[in-house]
Motif scaffolding. Sequence first.
Motif, mmCIF file in Angstrom:
data_model
loop_
_atom_site.group_PDB
_atom_site.id
_atom_site.type_symbol
_atom_site.label_atom_id
_atom_site.label_comp_id
_atom_site.label_asym_id
_atom_site.label_seq_id
_atom_site.Cartn_x
_atom_site.Cartn_y
_atom_site.Cartn_z
ATOM 1 N N UNK A 1 0.630 -1.444 -0.063
ATOM 2 C CA UNK A 1 -0.009 0.085 -0.013
ATOM 3 C C UNK A 1 0.818 1.268 -0.008
ATOM 4 N N UNK A 2 2.045 1.380 0.474
ATOM 5 C CA UNK A 2 2.714 2.330 0.550
ATOM 6 C C UNK A 2 3.527 2.663 -0.797
ATOM 7 N N UNK A 3 3.311 1.855 -1.798
ATOM 8 C CA UNK A 3 3.777 1.959 -3.062
ATOM 9 C C UNK A 3 4.038 0.699 -3.882
ATOM 10 N N UNK A 4 4.434 0.777 -5.161
ATOM 11 C CA UNK A 4 4.786 -0.141 -5.724
ATOM 12 C C UNK A 4 5.386 -0.021 -7.314
ATOM 13 N N UNK A 5 5.885 -1.055 -7.877
ATOM 14 C CA UNK A 5 6.518 -1.051 -9.059
ATOM 15 C C UNK A 5 5.525 -0.865 -10.203
ATOM 16 N N UNK A 6 5.803 -0.031 -11.352
ATOM 17 C CA UNK A 6 4.973 0.363 -12.577
ATOM 18 C C UNK A 6 5.957 0.259 -13.609
ATOM 19 N N UNK A 7 5.451 0.014 -14.709
ATOM 20 C CA UNK A 7 6.244 0.240 -16.095
ATOM 21 C C UNK A 7 5.558 1.230 -17.138
ATOM 22 N N UNK A 8 6.174 1.869 -17.720
ATOM 23 C CA UNK A 8 5.403 2.497 -18.854
ATOM 24 C C UNK A 8 6.459 2.569 -20.071
ATOM 25 N N UNK A 9 5.885 3.433 -21.084
ATOM 26 C CA UNK A 9 6.694 3.469 -22.241
ATOM 27 C C UNK A 9 6.420 4.609 -23.124
ATOM 28 N N UNK A 10 7.558 5.208 -23.731
ATOM 29 C CA UNK A 10 7.426 6.510 -24.736
ATOM 30 C C UNK A 10 7.178 5.598 -26.053
#
Length: 226
Positions: free
Chosen positions: A83-92
């Motif tokens: 809940x404090x935070x977590x990994x995400x991934x994104x892209x251009x």
Amino acid sequence: MSHEATELGVRGGAGTAPGWTRWQSPEADPGADVAALDDSCRLAAAIEVVERFTPVEQIQAQHRDRLLEFVERHRDALHRTCEQGHLTASAWVVNHGATRGLVLLHAKIGRWLQPGGHADGESCLASVAVREATEETGIAGLEIWSEPVDIDVHLFVNRKRTEPDHLHFDVRFLIRAPQAAVVRGNHESLELRWVTPDELADPVLDLDVSTRRLARHAFALARSLQ
């Protein structure tokens, strides 16, 4: 400079030269299944990619170090149940000639953003990024550069208050669309638009600082690979 895309799943590691990869879903590539790995092994694989990232700007170094410090204290950071935070991934996502990048008007957030999403236990963050880009743009045949181009840490504020505000530790990649790509989008976006580097500062788009930073570095890498 010519860089041929491999047909393998996005599973690079130490000793693997960076390159373009055509993503295969786990359903299409049974050998890519990592369900048998425990959480510590999955997190270690994600951390390895972050540790290989070479910052160009001081802010990128700060975000990388902040991510590494967080995952050291939160070994469940691949899951949104942290809940404090977590990994995400994104892209251009760039067009094949690397002259334009794709942004989407997010239906829930109401802002122009790059495609991306939660890791949800997936150890390969490049796979997360290209999976989300494929789903959110509808473009078939996307290729991803195997190493990150940017890292960002930002606070996600849930406007509906269905979950606590928390941090997203976002590892970001460059993705290239095939020639004559057809953009379809999905329910997560109200609109999708190709933009040139000169349009990144367009007040109508109102792209945030971190998105513009991602776009600058991704455009620069994409042009160098042409």
